[in-house]
Design a protein around this motif. Structure first.
Motif, PDB file in Angstrom:
ATOM      1  N   PHE A 159       0.824  -1.206   0.000  1.00  0.00           N
ATOM      2  CA  PHE A 159       0.000   0.000   0.000  1.00  0.00           C
ATOM      3  C   PHE A 159       0.862   1.261   0.000  1.00  0.00           C
ATOM      4  N   GLY A 160       2.137   1.119   0.329  1.00  0.00           N
ATOM      5  CA  GLY A 160       3.032   2.271   0.321  1.00  0.00           C
ATOM      6  C   GLY A 160       3.901   2.358  -0.911  1.00  0.00           C
ATOM      7  N   LEU A 161       3.639   1.502  -1.916  1.00  0.00           N
ATOM      8  CA  LEU A 161       4.429   1.537  -3.142  1.00  0.00           C
ATOM      9  C   LEU A 161       3.900   2.621  -4.073  1.00  0.00           C
ATOM     10  N   HIS A 162       4.718   3.616  -4.354  1.00  0.00           N
ATOM     11  CA  HIS A 162       4.324   4.731  -5.222  1.00  0.00           C
ATOM     12  C   HIS A 162       5.035   4.571  -6.567  1.00  0.00           C
ATOM     13  N   ALA A 163       4.323   4.005  -7.527  1.00  0.00           N
ATOM     14  CA  ALA A 163       4.914   3.748  -8.846  1.00  0.00           C
ATOM     15  C   ALA A 163       4.259   4.626  -9.903  1.00  0.00           C
ATOM     16  N   SER A 164       4.136   5.907  -9.591  1.00  0.00           N
ATOM     17  CA  SER A 164       3.519   6.848 -10.529  1.00  0.00           C
ATOM     18  C   SER A 164       4.554   7.585 -11.356  1.00  0.00           C
ATOM     19  N   GLY A 165       5.813   7.197 -11.230  1.00  0.00           N
ATOM     20  CA  GLY A 165       6.855   7.842 -12.021  1.00  0.00           C
ATOM     21  C   GLY A 165       7.783   8.687 -11.167  1.00  0.00           C
ATOM     22  N   LEU A 166       8.930   9.020 -11.739  1.00  0.00           N
ATOM     23  CA  LEU A 166       9.943   9.815 -11.056  1.00  0.00           C
ATOM     24  C   LEU A 166      10.282  11.049 -11.876  1.00  0.00           C
ATOM     25  N   LEU A 221       7.438  -7.292  -2.751  1.00  0.00           N
ATOM     26  CA  LEU A 221       7.155  -5.917  -3.150  1.00  0.00           C
ATOM     27  C   LEU A 221       6.767  -5.064  -1.949  1.00  0.00           C
ATOM     28  N   GLY A 222       6.075  -5.672  -0.975  1.00  0.00           N
ATOM     29  CA  GLY A 222       5.726  -4.933   0.234  1.00  0.00           C
ATOM     30  C   GLY A 222       6.951  -4.499   1.007  1.00  0.00           C
ATOM     31  N   VAL A 223       7.890  -5.410   1.201  1.00  0.00           N
ATOM     32  CA  VAL A 223       9.140  -5.069   1.890  1.00  0.00           C
ATOM     33  C   VAL A 223       9.938  -4.062   1.069  1.00  0.00           C
ATOM     34  N   SER A 224       9.965  -4.256  -0.245  1.00  0.00           N
ATOM     35  CA  SER A 224      10.705  -3.336  -1.116  1.00  0.00           C
ATOM     36  C   SER A 224      10.164  -1.918  -1.004  1.00  0.00           C
ATOM     37  N   ALA A 225       8.848  -1.787  -0.960  1.00  0.00           N
ATOM     38  CA  ALA A 225       8.245  -0.453  -0.855  1.00  0.00           C
ATOM     39  C   ALA A 225       8.694   0.250   0.422  1.00  0.00           C
ATOM     40  N   VAL A 226       8.744  -0.496   1.519  1.00  0.00           N
ATOM     41  CA  VAL A 226       9.186   0.090   2.793  1.00  0.00           C
ATOM     42  C   VAL A 226      10.657   0.477   2.725  1.00  0.00           C
ATOM     43  N   VAL A 227      11.470  -0.387   2.150  1.00  0.00           N
ATOM     44  CA  VAL A 227      12.907  -0.107   2.041  1.00  0.00           C
ATOM     45  C   VAL A 227      13.155   1.104   1.150  1.00  0.00           C
ATOM     46  N   PHE A 228      12.448   1.176   0.015  1.00  0.00           N
ATOM     47  CA  PHE A 228      12.632   2.310  -0.892  1.00  0.00           C
ATOM     48  C   PHE A 228      12.296   3.634  -0.205  1.00  0.00           C
ATOM     49  N   ASP A 229      11.214   3.622   0.560  1.00  0.00           N
ATOM     50  CA  ASP A 229      10.713   4.858   1.156  1.00  0.00           C
ATOM     51  C   ASP A 229      11.441   5.222   2.444  1.00  0.00           C
ATOM     52  N   ARG A 230      11.564   4.257   3.362  1.00  0.00           N
ATOM     53  CA  ARG A 230      12.059   4.561   4.708  1.00  0.00           C
ATOM     54  C   ARG A 230      13.576   4.470   4.835  1.00  0.00           C
ATOM     55  N   ILE A 231      14.205   3.600   4.063  1.00  0.00           N
ATOM     56  CA  ILE A 231      15.640   3.384   4.232  1.00  0.00           C
ATOM     57  C   ILE A 231      16.463   4.059   3.130  1.00  0.00           C
ATOM     58  N   ALA A 241      17.423   0.899 -11.570  1.00  0.00           N
ATOM     59  CA  ALA A 241      18.257  -0.297 -11.487  1.00  0.00           C
ATOM     60  C   ALA A 241      18.323  -0.807 -10.054  1.00  0.00           C
ATOM     61  N   ALA A 242      18.477   0.105  -9.104  1.00  0.00           N
ATOM     62  CA  ALA A 242      18.554  -0.293  -7.694  1.00  0.00           C
ATOM     63  C   ALA A 242      17.244  -0.921  -7.236  1.00  0.00           C
ATOM     64  N   GLU A 243      16.114  -0.373  -7.669  1.00  0.00           N
ATOM     65  CA  GLU A 243      14.815  -0.903  -7.250  1.00  0.00           C
ATOM     66  C   GLU A 243      14.573  -2.294  -7.813  1.00  0.00           C
ATOM     67  N   ILE A 244      14.849  -2.487  -9.093  1.00  0.00           N
ATOM     68  CA  ILE A 244      14.691  -3.812  -9.696  1.00  0.00           C
ATOM     69  C   ILE A 244      15.651  -4.798  -9.033  1.00  0.00           C
ATOM     70  N   GLY A 245      16.902  -4.370  -8.833  1.00  0.00           N
ATOM     71  CA  GLY A 245      17.895  -5.246  -8.231  1.00  0.00           C
ATOM     72  C   GLY A 245      17.506  -5.695  -6.840  1.00  0.00           C
ATOM     73  N   PHE A 246      17.076  -4.759  -5.990  1.00  0.00           N
ATOM     74  CA  PHE A 246      16.712  -5.126  -4.617  1.00  0.00           C
ATOM     75  C   PHE A 246      15.467  -5.996  -4.600  1.00  0.00           C
ATOM     76  N   ALA A 247      14.431  -5.593  -5.330  1.00  0.00           N
ATOM     77  CA  ALA A 247      13.157  -6.325  -5.288  1.00  0.00           C
ATOM     78  C   ALA A 247      13.328  -7.767  -5.758  1.00  0.00           C
TER      79      ALA A 247
END
Length: 690
Positions: A374-381, A539-549, A628-634
């Motif tokens: 629910f915290g994954l924001h994939a609307s673009g960068l 993907l849930g863990v990835s969303a938290v890592v992307f945002d919080r860490i 690249a980092a997001e795909i790699g981690f997820a």
């Protein structure tokens, strides 16, 4: 058999020689212009094609920003900027005259817009000219930066230059370390690494031919993903085949016979894995986005070539070398196979004794981790958020935002009928978020205008402005709005369409392949359900890592779909290997006993394979790019989750709990009445059902 060995080696030597030169030309076939990724039907694509009548479809602006500060007088700063603008105009790739410098309202900054023609190389082709501009302004005495689409394209090209060096070396190093630990041999690791290198070279050569002669769109993203996928998948196939070959060498004295048996026993599961991954990736060809559509054939080619090399050349090299290649722990004929260690046996007893409780707790934990979705924001960068570092283009844009409107130098583009020029200009000027509208330029019955927006290109506010602008100018039949923000907005829409179309298609393909392999309906459905649950958790863990860490601003619109395809197609591999071995053992044991045997015989191998695949994708974290980092981690985290949780705990517990119902509508035939292992473990398995 010896003749086949030499034929296989000779074939791949000739193939590498034939494709080696083509592989080196793949980078020159890339198309990194975002407008080439969108479908022809997208409004921004149509505008991009028509702008060729006015400014050229291959022209991108570089925005040179001068920060005057307090060290240089305003007159001297403007004079230097004017002199630089004249020099910019003499550069080979600069298209047309360079406009006069524009001073900010506060007088503290100056911008010069330089139109750069990039030819057919896309925006990253601006790199040579941007480098020249930066050299020209290096001694101004002011802080000067180059940003805008051309500036970002140049910095992206510079970042991707690490793909063929840093990424490759890091990936090789990771694979070597893991193979050394897995094989415990100082020489055996050379064979899979050699074969993976052959697979990558051949795949790159074939993909170049498809890009050059079959219209396949290839960009920098697909090239670096191809590298890690071939290394990961190829090494996995090598590990799985080697493990079965080592097992057969203890049972058979003749190494050629052992290899034939290993291929016959492990081959179907490896083939099913390769086919599942390839077909899943090929589902992407129905996507709207060309960048996503092309990913399918590129990655599928890499997987199939890896499968072909690792099931022909690699076995040939193994048997040619003989048992000594395993030194110092070479398998000897008649020696018993080592089982799981103490911890492995404890886990077996826990799962066998309480399978239902184990799978319920495990599934609940995965479901809890999935809440992070629910915290994954994939609307673009925004462009400045696509880098993990602060290249010159990012610094320049931040300076630009401090002193000029957010859309300066990268305006929205409006094209419509020339007869409605004045009306279009009036409509655009009345849209909230539009700062200025240029004077109309008319060619061949069409009019072209540029609307400078108040907000940064690619931001949510800029998207809102584009939507309002389109709503306004669409009152004029034939009028359209394009530009960088419009391209990003259309990319979002296409990405949503692709997710809704591709996801169910991939799931259907995986289910069919699993049903054919296992010749059952319950087992494939169960495997698919566990993989989807694991995907959601990853993907849930990835969303938290992307945002919080990691502090990323969000994710690319294509990220969820790409992560889904990679994780479903690759993550299901280990369940395929496990379930195929369970089915094989059910010929002589009941399902519960067969599951324990499969856990013991595949545990170390699948763990090593999972660690290799996760390690290769984790290598993407070395690139300075957020995508690249997001795909790699997820993918790395998801693969580890499949390896250590789904394959090790969840699937075995479900298989033991369901028992022979797993193989509905027909259990594999076999006689289990005299099974020693069945008699040994059956009492502990019955505890849960009682």
């Amino acid at each position: 058999m010896r003749r086949i060995v030499w034929v296989a080696i000779a074939f791949w030597v000739v193939t590498v020689i034939a494709t080696g030169g083509l592989a080196g030309r793949l980078g020159g076939a890339e198309k990194n212009d975002a407008t080439t990724w969108l479908p022809k039907s997208a409004e921004s694509t149509k505008v991009s094609e028509l702008t060729g009548k006015f400014i050229g479809t291959d022209v991108y602006p570089a925005i040179v920003v001068y920060d005057r500060g307090d060290a240089v007088s305003s007159e001297a700063a403007r004079a230097r900027a004017e002199a630089d603008a004249i020099r910019f105009g003499t550069l080979p790739q600069v298209r047309g005259p360079v406009a006069s410098p524009v001073v900010s309202d506060d007088g503290k900054a100056i911008q010069v817009v330089v139109p750069i023609s990039v030819g057919d190389k896309g925006v990253t082709g601006a790199l040579p000219t941007v480098k020249s501009i930066r050299e020209i302004v290096s001694d101004t005495g002011m802080s000067v930066h180059v940003t805008g689409p051309a500036g970002y394209g140049a910095d992206s090209a510079d970042a991707f230059s690490a793909v063929n060096s840093t990424l490759l070396y890091v990936t090789i190093a990771i694979v070597i370390v893991i193979l050394l630990v897995t094989y415990r041999s100082p020489v055996l690791w050379l064979l899979p690494l050699l074969c993976v290198g052959v697979a990558l070279t051949v795949a790159q050569g074939l993909i170049y031919l498809l890009a050059a002669h079959a219209g396949l769109t290839v960009n920098s993203d697909t090239e670096f993903l191809l590298t890690v996928l071939v290394f990961g998948a190829g090494t996995d196939y090598a590990i799985l085949l080697t493990a079965r070959y080592r097992e057969e060498l203890r049972r058979t004295e003749n190494r050629y016979t052992a290899m034939i048996t290993a291929i016959r026993r492990a081959g179907p599961a490896i083939a099913a894995s390769a086919v599942t991954v390839a077909l899943s990736l090929l589902c992407l060809v129905v996507a709207d986005l060309n960048s996503t559509k092309s990913l399918g054939p590129v990655m599928a080619t890499g997987v199939l070539v890896s499968f072909a090399v690792l099931t022909t050349l690699y076995p040939a090299l193994l048997v040619m070398c003989g048992r000594w290649i395993f030194w110092p722990v070479a398998p000897r004929f008649g020696n018993p196979e080592h089982g799981n260690g103490r911890q492995g046996r404890s886990l077996e007893r826990l799962i066998s004794s309480h399978p239902r409780r184990v799978w319920q707790v495990t599934a609940a934990i995965l479901a809890f981790l999935a809440l992070g979705l629910f915290g994954l924001h994939a609307s673009g960068l925004r462009a400045q958020d696509t880098f993990r570092t602060r290249p010159d283009a990012v610094v320049g844009e931040q300076l630009l935002l401090e002193h000029f409107p957010g859309g300066s130098g990268d305006p929205a583009q409006i094209i419509g009928p020339a007869s409605e020029a004045d009306r279009l200009r009036e409509l655009a000027a009345g849209v909230p978020g539009v700062v200025t509208v240029s004077m109309p330029v008319q060619v061949d019955g069409l009019v072209y205008l540029e609307a400078t927006t108040a907000d940064t290109t690619g931001s949510d506010a800029a998207f809102a402005t584009v939507k309002h602008l389109r709503s306004a100018v669409h009152a004029v039949p034939g009028a359209m709005v394009g530009g960088s923000s419009a391209v990003a907005l259309d990319t979002q829409a296409s990405a949503r369409h692709d997710r809704n179309l591709v996801v169910p298609l991939v799931l259907s393909v995986v289910l069919v392949v699993m049903a054919i392999l296992l010749r059952a309906l319950v087992a494939p459905a169960l495997v698919l359900a566990t993989v989807v649950l694991s995907l959601a958790a990853a993907l849930g863990v990835s969303a938290v890592v992307f945002d919080r860490i990691l502090g990323f601003a969000g994710a690319d619109p294509s990220f969820p779909l790409w992560a889904f395809v990679f994780l479903v197609s690759l993550g299901i591999d280990y369940s395929i290997f496990l379930m195929a071995r369970i089915r094989e053992e059910t010929a002589n044991h009941d399902t519960a006993a067969a599951t324990v045997i499969a856990m013991r015989t595949t545990s170390g191998t699948i763990t090593a394979a999972g660690v290799v695949l996760a390690g290769t994708f984790a290598a993407l974290l070395t690139l300075p790019l957020v995508f690249a980092a997001e795909i790699g981690f997820a993918v790395a985290f998801g693969v580890l989750l499949d390896t250590f949780v789904v394959r090790t705990v969840l699937m075995p517990a479900l298989a033991i709990d369901l028992g022979d119902r797993l193989w509905w509508p027909q259990r594999p035939k076999g006689d289990i009445r005299n099974s020693l292992i069945h008699n040994m473990i059956q009492p502990s398995i019955m505890v849960e059902s009682e």
